[in-house]
Design a protein around this motif. Structure first.
Motif, short mmCIF file in Angstrom:
data_model
loop_
_atom_site.label_atom_id
_atom_site.label_comp_id
_atom_site.label_asym_id
_atom_site.label_seq_id
_atom_site.Cartn_x
_atom_site.Cartn_y
_atom_site.Cartn_z
N TRP A 126 -10.63 -1.95 2.49
CA TRP A 126 -9.29 -1.60 2.22
C TRP A 126 -9.13 -0.21 2.94
CZ3 TRP A 126 -6.38 2.55 0.48
CH2 TRP A 126 -5.20 2.41 0.01
N SER B 206 -8.52 -1.02 6.65
CA SER B 206 -7.29 -1.52 6.74
C SER B 206 -6.12 -0.53 6.82
CB SER B 206 -6.94 -2.44 6.12
OG SER B 206 -6.79 -2.35 4.60
N HIS B 207 -6.34 0.65 6.26
CA HIS B 207 -5.37 1.96 5.99
C HIS B 207 -5.76 2.84 6.88
CE1 HIS B 207 -4.44 -1.00 2.61
NE2 HIS B 207 -3.07 -0.55 2.63
N THR C 245 -8.01 8.69 -0.72
CA THR C 245 -7.90 7.22 -0.72
C THR C 245 -7.45 7.03 -2.15
OG1 THR C 245 -10.12 6.91 0.29
CG2 THR C 245 -9.46 5.22 -0.99
N ALA D 50 1.01 -1.23 0.12
CA ALA D 50 -0.06 0.00 0.15
C ALA D 50 0.87 1.43 -0.02
CB ALA D 50 -0.96 0.00 1.28
N SER D 51 1.96 1.29 0.85
CA SER D 51 2.66 2.42 0.88
C SER D 51 3.53 2.64 -0.38
CB SER D 51 3.65 2.48 2.30
OG SER D 51 4.54 1.26 1.98
N ALA E 266 -3.83 7.46 -1.68
CA ALA E 266 -3.12 6.33 -0.73
C ALA E 266 -2.89 4.89 -1.77
CB ALA E 266 -3.99 6.16 0.35
#
Length: 329
Positions: free
Chosen positions: A176, A179-180, A192, A129-130, A195
């Protein structure tokens, strides 16, 4: 004068020589014993290092991608495409239950170690994700949107990338976001989207697409052709796409979405969103119960297409009861 020793005559030994011999013998025995203990100790300490397994320290869950996901998929017996979708999560839960672990569908340190995953193999999964958050997304994508940006979103959240933002995609986006650490509203706005690493701006095209979709008439032949093409897709509770499997309402939602019509997620919601008809035609929806507990797509001649249950995959079959109602979209 001679002395008698063990059946042989032997001259008397000097006391100092006797002491030297006894001492030498004791030293030799001690040395042998010490050497044996040392070797044993070395063996005891060496053995565990030869058989020790690496400890898994990552966290892989729905939405993750990469080689570690493929390792997990191979371990739990699903297609190793490297995308951690709902089918993989379901298989992980089965594996966890069979190995006495908490069946949460998440591969954390305990499950990963039990699976034999390496300690350094999850770096890419944990940072997926990051590492993708490199864009400044300025669009707005939500339920009803279509296009290439929707496909990008679907790939990130781990659902079938068909370019149609339906309720299944919205639910996956919410998961999602939670979770973030983002607001779980199911809408991919600037925060979003950035990200997720989404590229492009869709603010104007999204509105236009949604309006045109509302005006699109549903083609019964298109509905039936799509439904027929999906026969054999596995039944999976909560499934909404061919890649993850279908449940009954996920199947009908997907078929209608492929033909330009957005339906709600559950069977009862779809029943309420349709117009009830007494004389069904091919392509109408068939509902069992009110509130509806099962549904399918009417295929004519008393038959329907539906995603049955854990024992009946997506198929065409006879409607087995007259206690049904029909709804038209």
């Amino acid at each position: 004068m001679s002395m008698f020793y063990a059946g042989r005559h032997r001259g008397p030994s000097h006391p100092s020589q006797v002491g030297k011999r006894a001492g030498a013998t004791m030293v030799a025995v001690a040395a042998v014993s010490l050497g044996t203990a040392t070797i044993g100790a070395q063996s005891a300490t060496a053995a565990p290092s030869a058989t020790s397994a690496a400890t898994f320290s990552g966290l892989v869950k729905q939405g993750s991608r990469g080689t570690v996901v493929k390792q997990i998929q191979q371990k739990v017996g699903v297609s190793a495409d490297g995308i951690f979708g709902s089918r993989t999560a379901y298989a992980v839960k089965r594996w966890q239950r069979s190995h006495g672990l908490t069946a949460d569908g998440v591969v954390g340190p305990r499950t990963g170690t039990k699976m034999g995953l390496g300690s350094t193999t999850t770096r890419s999964s944990r940072t997926t994700a990051s590492s993708t958050a490199r864009t400044n997304f300025t669009g707005l994508v939500r339920q009803g949107s279509r296009g290439t940006v929707v496909k990008q979103v679907q790939r990130v959240v781990g659902v079938s990338a068909d370019g149609i933002f339906g309720s299944g995609t919205a639910a996956a986006v919410k998961r999602w976001q939670r979770s973030h650490g983002l607001t779980a509203d199911g809408v991919v706005g600037p925060r979003t989207g950035s990200a997720m690493g989404i590229t492009g701006s869709t603010r104007s095209t999204t509105t236009t697409t949604s309006r045109s979709t509302t005006r699109t008439a549903v083609s019964s032949s298109g509905i039936i052709n799509t439904a027929a093409s999906l026969v054999g897709t596995p039944y999976v509770m909560g499934g909404t796409s061919p890649s993850t499997g279908f449940d009954c309402s996920g199947f009908t939602q997907y078929v209608f979405a492929r033909n330009g019509k957005t339906l709600p997620r559950t069977a009862e919601q779809q029943r309420q969103a349709t117009t009830r008809v007494s004389s069904p035609r091919v392509g109408d929806l068939v509902f069992f119960g009110a509130p509806a507990w099962h549904m399918g797509i009417y295929a004519g001649n008393g038959q329907m297409y539906d995603a049955g249950n854990s024992r009946v995959d997506t198929t065409k079959r006879a409607i087995w009861t007259s206690a049904v109602t029909y709804g038209r979209v």
